[in-house]
Design a protein around this motif. Structure first.
Motif, PDB file in Angstrom:
ATOM      1  N   GLU A  73       0.862  -1.183   0.000  1.00 33.07           N
ATOM      2  CA  GLU A  73       0.000   0.000   0.000  1.00 33.07           C
ATOM      3  C   GLU A  73       0.900   1.235   0.000  1.00 33.07           C
ATOM      4  N   ASN A  75       0.834   5.863  -0.027  1.00 36.04           N
ATOM      5  CA  ASN A  75       0.142   7.144   0.053  1.00 36.04           C
ATOM      6  C   ASN A  75       1.225   8.214   0.015  1.00 36.04           C
ATOM      7  N   THR A 100      -1.997  13.638  -4.840  1.00 40.55           N
ATOM      8  CA  THR A 100      -1.834  12.505  -3.944  1.00 40.55           C
ATOM      9  C   THR A 100      -1.986  11.227  -4.753  1.00 40.55           C
ATOM     10  N   PHE A 101      -1.011  10.342  -4.607  1.00 42.46           N
ATOM     11  CA  PHE A 101      -1.017   9.045  -5.266  1.00 42.46           C
ATOM     12  C   PHE A 101      -1.137   8.005  -4.158  1.00 42.46           C
ATOM     13  N   TYR A 102      -2.231   7.239  -4.151  1.00 42.99           N
ATOM     14  CA  TYR A 102      -2.463   6.316  -3.035  1.00 42.99           C
ATOM     15  C   TYR A 102      -3.165   5.052  -3.496  1.00 42.99           C
ATOM     16  N   GLY A 103      -3.105   4.028  -2.662  1.00 42.83           N
ATOM     17  CA  GLY A 103      -3.803   2.784  -2.939  1.00 42.83           C
ATOM     18  C   GLY A 103      -2.871   1.600  -2.909  1.00 42.83           C
ATOM     19  N   THR A 104      -3.134   0.651  -3.821  1.00 42.36           N
ATOM     20  CA  THR A 104      -2.339  -0.560  -3.969  1.00 42.36           C
ATOM     21  C   THR A 104      -1.936  -0.678  -5.437  1.00 42.36           C
ATOM     22  N   SER A 107      -5.029  -1.316  -7.359  1.00 46.60           N
ATOM     23  CA  SER A 107      -6.076  -0.295  -7.319  1.00 46.60           C
ATOM     24  C   SER A 107      -5.478   1.044  -6.871  1.00 46.60           C
ATOM     25  N   ALA A 108      -4.771   1.684  -7.774  1.00 48.63           N
ATOM     26  CA  ALA A 108      -4.117   2.958  -7.465  1.00 48.63           C
ATOM     27  C   ALA A 108      -5.011   4.126  -7.837  1.00 48.63           C
ATOM     28  N   ASN A 109      -4.902   5.217  -7.079  1.00 47.02           N
ATOM     29  CA  ASN A 109      -5.680   6.422  -7.316  1.00 47.02           C
ATOM     30  C   ASN A 109      -4.757   7.630  -7.368  1.00 47.02           C
ATOM     31  N   LEU A 110      -5.100   8.578  -8.208  1.00 48.11           N
ATOM     32  CA  LEU A 110      -4.374   9.842  -8.317  1.00 48.11           C
ATOM     33  C   LEU A 110      -5.401  10.954  -8.189  1.00 48.11           C
ATOM     34  N   THR A 111      -5.246  11.793  -7.164  1.00 47.12           N
ATOM     35  CA  THR A 111      -6.167  12.906  -6.956  1.00 47.12           C
ATOM     36  C   THR A 111      -5.368  14.176  -6.722  1.00 47.12           C
TER      37      THR A 111
END
Length: 119
Positions: A73, A75, A100-104, A107-111
């Motif tokens: 994981e 963040n 912010t780049f977070y997740g696994t 399942s990665a997220n960029l916000t």
């Protein structure tokens, strides 16, 4: 820096420091220079306690973590101010951002927000 445990489940502890480092790659149109960073390793986690540098003439900073047990994981928050980007060819952009780049890995997220100051 120390490593204990087994190969399948290592237990690391210590600190990694980067002083006036640089990083470039053909895969990314910007490189990093004047990087000063401190990474803390504790058990199953790498903490970015300090990260600053320059890219495209602007300032870059980051903080966050990566954990790898029991699953990977992450963040990481990246802030940029006054970075010049020449992409695509013939276009020069000056931008600032807070993302912010977070997740696994699955399942990665960029916000966040990228503000274009000039084109």
């Amino acid at each position: 820096f120390g490593v204990h445990g087994t190969r399948a489940h290592p237990n690391m502890s210590g600190k990694i420091q980067v002083v006036d480092g640089a990083l470039t790659t053909d895969a990314v149109p910007l490189g990093l220079e004047k990087v000063n960073a401190e990474f803390l390793l504790k058990d199953d986690r790498v903490q970015i306690s300090k990260f600053s540098g320059q890219s495209g003439g602007g300032a870059i900073s980051a903080h966050g973590y990566l954990s790898y047990e029991p699953r990977t994981e992450f963040n990481v928050v990246i802030t940029a101010d006054g970075v010049r980007l020449r992409y695509p060819d013939g276009v020069r952009t000056v931008l600032s951002s807070n993302i912010t780049f977070y997740g696994t890995p699955e399942s990665a997220n960029l916000t966040g927000r990228i503000l274009i100051d000039r084109v």
